[in-house]
Scaffold this motif. Sequence first.
Motif: not given
Length: 334
Positions: A67-93
Amino acid sequence: MSQTTGARRVTAADIARSLGISRATVGFVLNDTPGQTISEATRTRVLDEARRLGYRPHIAARALASGRSRIVLLVLPDWPLDFNLRRNIEEASLALDEAGYALITYTPHPTGHARPLWETLQPDVVLAMAPWAPGQVESIRAAGVTRIIPDPDAPPQAEWHEEGPGLQVRRLVELGHRRIAFAGSADPRIVDLVAMRRTIAAAAAAELALDPLPTADIELTDASAEAALDGWRAAGVTAVVAYNDDVAAALVGAAHRTGLRVPDDLSVIGHDDTPLASMLEPRLTTIRVDTVGLGRFLAQLALATVEELPEPPTVGPDLRVALVERATTAPPTA
């Protein structure tokens, strides 16, 4: 034995055949099925043979069974993938990986030709970093996903108020500046983010009885930054609040090229404390954002929804911004 025979995936039946034990026993071990009396020796044999053969679980089959895929899908807005956004994603991952979940990011584009990933991945939860676009929630639910963050059916929550632009303005006023400008980014993908920071800076200026902040949106080119500086200096501006460190760096470079001394003639304060801020000369005064905390906060939201745990507290003191004083700000000389 290699992982596959031709193009065939190694299965639990292959492991059972290799060891001469039942397929059911192998399945119980690989799925960690509770309530089974399987000896530790047998469990070790199965796991060792699975590794030797290169067995990889079939994600779709495991999701159907558990009943689980153990996948979390993060929908990103169409923003530049700047340093802070990359860090947010890396830490969440990283935080989700520690809990046994995979984070996958997806950026819908205005053309909308690609099939949404929530239709193909069977994610346990779909998480967005910006408000849902029209039709997205209906599409996600039609794909069978029931866990959606932010919850479109929940009462509206108070938006997290950015403190950085206000802190930028207040620091410059503390240094003695009274004529301050705001430099935004001309990137059309982040027009809403620029507008938000500009509004917060303007509110702080009004509270401190400053004149309205002259503003300009800067392209990261020599001509754009230099034109903005020419106009501001003619208007008596002695300090600039920049939308981010990239814009601040463009202004510092333009100041050098036009003969302005930073910070003697012009103070500049950035936002985000990216690596650029400490590599620029003079080093950039800026606002540090807790990207690690924000990324882990996103992960905690997803885990709370999937695992039915208490929600993490709203963004609080651990996620606040902080001033990093370096060399691009000083009291005005005149």
